[in-house]
Design an enzyme around this catalytic site. Structure first.
Site, mmCIF file in Angstrom:
data_model
loop_
_atom_site.group_PDB
_atom_site.id
_atom_site.type_symbol
_atom_site.label_atom_id
_atom_site.label_comp_id
_atom_site.label_asym_id
_atom_site.label_seq_id
_atom_site.Cartn_x
_atom_site.Cartn_y
_atom_site.Cartn_z
ATOM 1 N N CYS A 117 -1.990 8.765 2.932
ATOM 2 C CA CYS A 117 -2.070 8.249 1.661
ATOM 3 C C CYS A 117 -3.525 8.639 0.885
ATOM 4 C CB CYS A 117 -1.525 6.901 1.531
ATOM 5 S SG CYS A 117 -0.140 6.488 1.979
ATOM 6 N N GLU A 133 0.850 -1.110 -0.109
ATOM 7 C CA GLU A 133 0.040 0.029 -0.001
ATOM 8 C C GLU A 133 1.006 1.259 -0.090
ATOM 9 O OE1 GLU A 133 -1.479 3.488 0.932
ATOM 10 O OE2 GLU A 133 -1.674 2.416 3.022
#
Length: 455
Positions: A262, A228
Site C-alpha cells: 500500500c 488501513e
C-alpha cells in the site's frame, strides 16, 4: 476463495485447509471471551515477558517463517526474513514501552484527585491481508496484547500457514490459551463476527471495498474500527534533489514486496527540468532487476501473489496504454515460465485527467509524470482519492516546508523511502482509511480512555 497455500512462483497447490465450522467458530469466540476476563488482570511486566519470548522465537526461527511467507505469497526470501526480524522488533518495542504509553495521566481539576486511565476493550477482530503476512498481524497484535486485549485473526485465505504459525508463536511464548487465536474462515463469516457481542472492535488492512464493508457492519453495531486501506502514493522529485539517489530509491520504493504494498511509490512526479535525466536513470535501474525464483538470494522481483492480481494489473496497464500512455519497458505478463510473473514496467505520457492516473497499481508498474514546478507537483500528488504515504525529494528548505505542509497524506518522507516504523504512527487519510497503528497512538486505539474524578 479456497483456504490453501498455492505457490505463486509455480502455481502448485502445496496444502489445503478446511474452513472452521460454525460450532468451531463459536467455541473459539467463547474461549476468547473467557480468556479476556483473566488476561485483562495480568500485569504489564508479565505481558512483557511473554511478548519478549515471542520476539525470541521469531528471531530463532526466522528462516522457517520466511520460507512459509515466500512459498505462500511470493516475496523474495531475503525480504521475508527481514519481515520476521521487523516483527521481533515491534514485539520488543511494545514490551518495553507499553506500560509507559498506558500509564495513568494526572489532570489538575477541582477534584482532590483526577486522572485518565487506559483499560482494554476485550476481544478485537483483526482482518489481515496476504502481502505482509507476518508484519501486518504483529503490528496489530503486539500493542493489542500488551494493552490487555485478546485477538482473533481472520487472515487472507492464501496465507493459512502464516496465520497458523503466528498463533503458534504466541502459544509457545506463554500467552494463556485463547488470548490469540487464528480463525481459518472465509470473508463471508466476518459480518457475523462483527455482530457478535463478544467482539468489541475490529481492525482491517486491505482493499477499499473490504474496509468499507467491515466499517459498515461495525457501524450497525456501534463498534470501533481502524482501517488501513489502499494508496496511490506519489514520489515527487524536484530539480534541487539528488537525482541519482532519488532514482535508486524510486526503484526500491516501487519494487517493494514485488510492488504489492500500500505504501509502495506508484506515481512518480518529476519536475520537467530534470525529467529526462531521472527517466533514464529509472529505466536503467528497472532493466537491471532480476526477475525469478523468490527463494534465490539474487532475485530482485518475484511473482505476484495470485493469478487474479496478475490479470487485474495487466488490465490496468492496457487501459493506461489505451489512454495514451507510452510503455518504456515491460507492459505484459511474462509467459515463458509458470507462475504469476509481471516484469518491471514504466509508463509515461498518461493524461492527467485519465481515471487510470488516479488508480492504485498493485504490482511492479511505475507511472511517470512530468510537471513544470512544485505547484503542479503538489496538485498532482493530491489528485487522488487516497492519502496514505508520500515521498518527496528536494534540497531546498522552502520547498521542503511546502511539501510537508501541503501534501495530503498520513505520512510524508523527505529524501527517503516511505516505510513503517514502530516508533512512528502509521495510517492514512481520505479513502486510505482512518485510525493509526504503531507508536503510542497505535496502542491507544483499542482501549477505553476512562476519566476518573475523585473528591
Amino acid at each position: 476463495m479456497a483456504i490453501a497455500t498455492i505457490n505463486p512462483a509455480t502455481g502448485e497447490t502445496l496444502k489445503t485447509f478446511e474452513p472452521l465450522k460454525d460450532t468451531e467458530i463459536a467455541a473459539k469466540l467463547n474461549l476468547a471471551n473467557q480468556a479476556f476476563e483473566q488476561y485483562r488482570k495480568t500485569s504489564f511486566p508479565q505481558r512483557s515477558l511473554w511478548l519478549q519470548k515471542a520476539a525470541e522465537i521469531l528471531d530463532q526461527e526466522k528462516a522457517d517463517f520466511g520460507k512459509i511467507m515466500t512459498l505462500e505469497m511470493g516475496k523474495p526470501y531475503k525480504a521475508a526474513i527481514a519481515e520476521v526480524e521487523k516483527c521481533a522488533a515491534v514485539c520488543r518495542y511494545y514490551a518495553e514501552n507499553a506500560a509507559d504509553f498506558l500509564a495513568d495521566v494526572a489532570v489538575k481539576t477541582d477534584a482532590s484527585h483526577s486522572f485518565v486511565r487506559y483499560q482494554p476493550l476485550g476481544v478485537i477482530l483483526a482482518v489481515m491481508p496476504w502481502n505482509f503476512p507476518f508484519w501486518q498481524v504483529f503490528r496489530f497484535a503486539a500493542p493489542a496484547l500488551m494493552a490487555g486485549n485478546v485477538g482473533l485473526l481472520k487472515h487472507a485465505s492464501n496465507v493459512p500457514q502464516s496465520a497458523l504459525a503466528i498463533a503458534d508463536i504466541f502459544q509457545r511464548a506463554g500467552f494463556p490459551g485463547g488470548v490469540f487465536q487464528t480463525l481459518l474462515i472465509g470473508a463471508a463469516k466476518v459480518a457475523d463476527l462483527i455482530a457478535d457481542d463478544r467482539v468489541k472492535a475490529a481492525t482491517l488492512t486491505g482493499s477499499e471495498p473490504a474496509g468499507a464493508s467491515l466499517a459498515a457492519n461495525a457501524g450497525k453495531h456501534i463498534k470501533k474500527t481502524v482501517l488501513e486501506l489502499g494508496g496511490s502514493d506519489p514520489f515527487i522529485v524536484l530539480a534541487s534533489a539528488d537525482i541519482a539517489a532519488a532514482a535508486a530509491t524510486a526503484t526500491a520504493a516501487r519494487m517493494l514486496n514485488n510492488g504489492q504494498s500500500c505504501i509502495a511509490a506508484k506515481r512518480f512526479i518529476v519536475e520537467e527540468a530534470i525529467a529526462d535525466q531521472f527517466e533514464k536513470l529509472l529505466l536503467d535501474k528497472f532493466l537491471a532487476l532480476k526477475v525469478g525464483d523468490p527463494m534465490q538470494p539474487d532475485t530482485d522481483l518475484g511473482p505476484l501473489a495470485t493469478p487474479d492480481i496478475l490479470q487485474e494489473l495487466d488490465q490496468q496497464v492496457q487501459v493506461a496504454k489505451q489512454s495514451g500512455g507510452k510503455v518504456l519497458t515491460g507492459g505484459h505478463p511474462i509467459s515463458d515460465r509458470p507462475g504469476n510473473f509481471y516484469p518491471p514496467t514504466i509508463i509515461t505520457d498518461i493524461p492527467l485527467d485519465a481515471p487510470i492516473a488516479q488508480e492504485e497499481f498493485f504490482g511492479p508498474v511505475a507511472l511517470l509524470f512530468r510537471v513544470p514546478n512544485i505547484d503542479a507537483a503538489i496538485k498532482l500528488a493530491n489528485a487522488t482519492p487516497f492519502g496514505l504515504g508520500a515521498s518527496a525529494w528536494t534540497n531546498n528548505d522552502e520547498e521542503l516546508s511546502r511539501l510537508i505542509a501541503e501534501i495530503e497524506a498520513g505520512a510524508v518522507f523527505i529524501n527517503g523511502l516511505v516505510k513503517s516504523d514502530p516508533r512512528l504512527p502509521f495510517g492514512g487519510i481520505k479513502r486510505s482509511g482512518y485510525g493509526r497503528e504503531l507508536s503510542i497512538q497505535g496502542i491507544q486505539e483499542f482501549v477505553n480512555v476512562k476519566t476518573v474524578w475523585v473528591k
